[in-house]
Design an enzyme around this catalytic site. Structure first.
Site, mmCIF file in Angstrom:
data_model
loop_
_atom_site.group_PDB
_atom_site.id
_atom_site.type_symbol
_atom_site.label_atom_id
_atom_site.label_comp_id
_atom_site.label_asym_id
_atom_site.label_seq_id
_atom_site.Cartn_x
_atom_site.Cartn_y
_atom_site.Cartn_z
ATOM 1 N N ASN A 8 53.879 5.150 155.415
ATOM 2 C CA ASN A 8 52.653 5.801 155.872
ATOM 3 C C ASN A 8 52.984 7.278 156.080
ATOM 4 O O ASN A 8 53.670 7.627 157.038
ATOM 5 C CB ASN A 8 52.197 5.140 157.182
ATOM 6 C CG ASN A 8 50.991 5.834 157.787
ATOM 7 O OD1 ASN A 8 50.401 6.733 157.176
ATOM 8 N ND2 ASN A 8 50.625 5.414 158.987
ATOM 9 N N TRP A 9 52.472 8.108 155.176
ATOM 10 C CA TRP A 9 52.813 9.540 155.250
ATOM 11 C C TRP A 9 52.001 10.275 156.310
ATOM 12 O O TRP A 9 52.239 11.441 156.572
ATOM 13 C CB TRP A 9 52.606 10.192 153.880
ATOM 14 C CG TRP A 9 53.501 9.674 152.789
ATOM 15 C CD1 TRP A 9 54.428 8.664 152.875
ATOM 16 C CD2 TRP A 9 53.560 10.136 151.427
ATOM 17 N NE1 TRP A 9 55.051 8.483 151.660
ATOM 18 C CE2 TRP A 9 54.534 9.377 150.752
ATOM 19 C CE3 TRP A 9 52.878 11.124 150.716
ATOM 20 C CZ2 TRP A 9 54.843 9.575 149.400
ATOM 21 C CZ3 TRP A 9 53.182 11.320 149.375
ATOM 22 C CH2 TRP A 9 54.163 10.553 148.729
ATOM 23 N N LYS A 10 51.001 9.597 156.877
ATOM 24 C CA LYS A 10 50.144 10.211 157.906
ATOM 25 C C LYS A 10 49.628 11.558 157.407
ATOM 26 O O LYS A 10 49.344 11.699 156.217
ATOM 27 C CB LYS A 10 50.897 10.304 159.242
ATOM 28 C CG LYS A 10 51.482 8.939 159.663
ATOM 29 C CD LYS A 10 51.970 8.887 161.080
ATOM 30 C CE LYS A 10 52.531 7.495 161.368
ATOM 31 N NZ LYS A 10 52.957 7.335 162.740
ATOM 32 N N HIS A 95 45.151 1.586 162.338
ATOM 33 C CA HIS A 95 46.371 2.201 162.875
ATOM 34 C C HIS A 95 46.115 2.686 164.302
ATOM 35 O O HIS A 95 45.018 3.151 164.618
ATOM 36 C CB HIS A 95 46.815 3.372 161.983
ATOM 37 C CG HIS A 95 48.198 3.827 162.293
ATOM 38 N ND1 HIS A 95 48.478 4.641 163.370
ATOM 39 C CD2 HIS A 95 49.383 3.547 161.710
ATOM 40 C CE1 HIS A 95 49.792 4.841 163.417
ATOM 41 N NE2 HIS A 95 50.360 4.194 162.423
ATOM 42 N N GLU A 97 46.874 5.280 165.762
ATOM 43 C CA GLU A 97 46.428 6.683 165.867
ATOM 44 C C GLU A 97 44.925 6.781 165.610
ATOM 45 O O GLU A 97 44.246 7.623 166.202
ATOM 46 C CB GLU A 97 47.244 7.550 164.900
ATOM 47 C CG GLU A 97 48.674 7.716 165.412
ATOM 48 C CD GLU A 97 49.731 7.834 164.335
ATOM 49 O OE1 GLU A 97 49.387 8.102 163.166
ATOM 50 O OE2 GLU A 97 50.923 7.664 164.662
ATOM 51 N N GLU A 167 52.759 -2.912 165.129
ATOM 52 C CA GLU A 167 53.290 -1.597 165.472
ATOM 53 C C GLU A 167 53.126 -1.371 166.966
ATOM 54 O O GLU A 167 52.071 -0.909 167.421
ATOM 55 C CB GLU A 167 52.535 -0.504 164.703
ATOM 56 C CG GLU A 167 52.646 -0.638 163.197
ATOM 57 C CD GLU A 167 52.531 0.712 162.494
ATOM 58 O OE1 GLU A 167 53.439 1.017 161.709
ATOM 59 O OE2 GLU A 167 51.573 1.462 162.757
ATOM 60 N N GLY A 173 56.901 6.806 166.401
ATOM 61 C CA GLY A 173 57.256 8.219 166.448
ATOM 62 C C GLY A 173 58.030 8.619 167.689
ATOM 63 O O GLY A 173 58.191 9.803 167.977
ATOM 64 N N SER A 212 59.328 3.466 164.528
ATOM 65 C CA SER A 212 60.691 4.009 164.484
ATOM 66 C C SER A 212 61.657 3.110 163.723
ATOM 67 O O SER A 212 62.826 2.995 164.099
ATOM 68 C CB SER A 212 61.207 4.303 165.903
ATOM 69 O OG SER A 212 60.380 5.264 166.540
ATOM 70 N N GLY A 233 56.899 5.218 159.155
ATOM 71 C CA GLY A 233 56.308 6.548 159.311
ATOM 72 C C GLY A 233 57.318 7.619 158.947
ATOM 73 O O GLY A 233 57.540 7.941 157.779
ATOM 74 N N GLY A 234 57.967 8.165 159.963
ATOM 75 C CA GLY A 234 58.870 9.305 159.770
ATOM 76 C C GLY A 234 59.878 9.125 158.646
ATOM 77 O O GLY A 234 60.060 10.031 157.805
HETATM 78 P P1 13P Z 1 57.299 5.926 162.825
HETATM 79 O O1 13P Z 1 58.121 5.159 161.820
HETATM 80 O O2 13P Z 1 57.346 7.414 162.617
HETATM 81 O O3 13P Z 1 57.555 5.503 164.235
HETATM 82 O O4 13P Z 1 55.761 5.542 162.516
HETATM 83 C C1 13P Z 1 55.421 4.203 162.399
HETATM 84 C C2 13P Z 1 54.004 4.129 161.968
HETATM 85 O O5 13P Z 1 53.097 4.491 162.692
HETATM 86 C C3 13P Z 1 53.729 3.636 160.609
HETATM 87 O O6 13P Z 1 52.371 3.413 160.407
#
Ligand code: 13P
Length: 254
Positions: A8-10, A95, A97, A167, A173, A212, A233-234
């Site tokens: 997920n590149w957000k 998600h 967020e 998640e 994050g 993470s 994510g990251g």
């Molecule tokens: P991180 O891997 O940066 O914690 O993000 C996870 C995430 O929200 C994937 O959708």
């Protein structure tokens, strides 16, 4: 059981870096057996070009959100049909967020999932508790309710085409990750909640862990029986790390 590693590149990358990142992923994957399904979810503006770049490779492109209506006066929104027309195969929905910053509810997310399934796109449904809910011992209640409300009104055949991502919000994050045992415990709970809805088909629904998840902690997570991959994510913003996560998932599952 399928294994999936999804990135997920957000709201990261631009036209140039998105192209470079997916190019690095495709190149890195050439050295690995194709047992794990690999998904990348770039921001909307780069979906079409990334879909063209991965055409003919094992990588599937996902969106990060969609609207449930087919067309209409919904300024700023993107429909399932639009996504389908440019080769998008999956879509992240619910998600944390989007729940936190855009007020998305389980029922709204359920409508998006129904539209995606009707349009032939795989929903990746995100659920998970916040820190205070875990500390209060309410994490199973919270996730159970998220599953019940989002899947209300969907029949077993529909639910069985969804991918679920657990998640824990406190791990997203933050560098904190659920321990393999904590994650497995919740994944087993989600599996049993799904079994109540779809019976034995629950054993075919991939359950991804997100929060993470990185090359240095992924082996323990992917080693758990009810963890069928990751939503990253990251670490998905770096082609080397992301490909390493695919390698670790392959080693753990195949
Ligand atoms: P991180 O891997 O940066 O914690 O993000 C996870 C995430 O929200 C994937 O959708």
């Amino acid at each position: 059981m399928r294994t999936i590693v999804a990135g997920n590149w957000k709201m990261h990358t631009d036209r140039t870096t998105a192209a470079e990142l997916v190019n690095g992923v495709v190149k890195g994957l050439e050295a690995l057996p194709a047992q794990v399904e690999v998904v990348v979810a770039p921001p909307f503006p780069f979906l079409a070009s990334v879909a063209e770049q991965v055409n003919g490779t094992r990588v599937l492109v996902a969106a990060q959100n969609c609207h449930e209506a087919a067309t209409g006066a919904y300024t700023g929104e993107v429909s399932v049909g639009m996504l389908k027309s440019i080769g998008v195969g999956a879509c992240i929905v619910g998600h944390s967020e989007r729940r936190q910053y855009f007020g998305e509810t389980d029922t709204a997310v359920g409508r998006k999932m129904a539209a995606l399934l009707a349009g032939g796109i795989t929903p990746i449904y995100c659920c998970g508790e916040v820190k205070a809910e875990r500390e209060a011992g309410r994490h199973f209640d919270v996730v159970g309710r998220q599953i019940d409300e989002a899947f209300a009104g969907m029949d077993a055949e529909m639910i069985a085409r969804v991918v679920v991502a657990y998640e824990p919000v406190w791990a997203i994050g933050t560098g904190l990750t659920a321990s393999p045992e904590q994650a497995q415990e919740m994944h087993a709970f989600i599996r049993s909640a799904l079994r109540n809805k779809v019976g034995a088909l629950a054993d075919t629904i991939p359950l991804l862990y997100g929060g993470s998840c990185k090359p240095d902690n992924a082996a323990g997570l992917f080693g758990q029986p009810d963890i069928n991959g990751g939503l990253i994510g990251g670490a998905a913003l770096d082609a080397t790390s992301f490909v390493e996560l695919v390698r670790l998932a392959t080693a753990a599952k195949h």
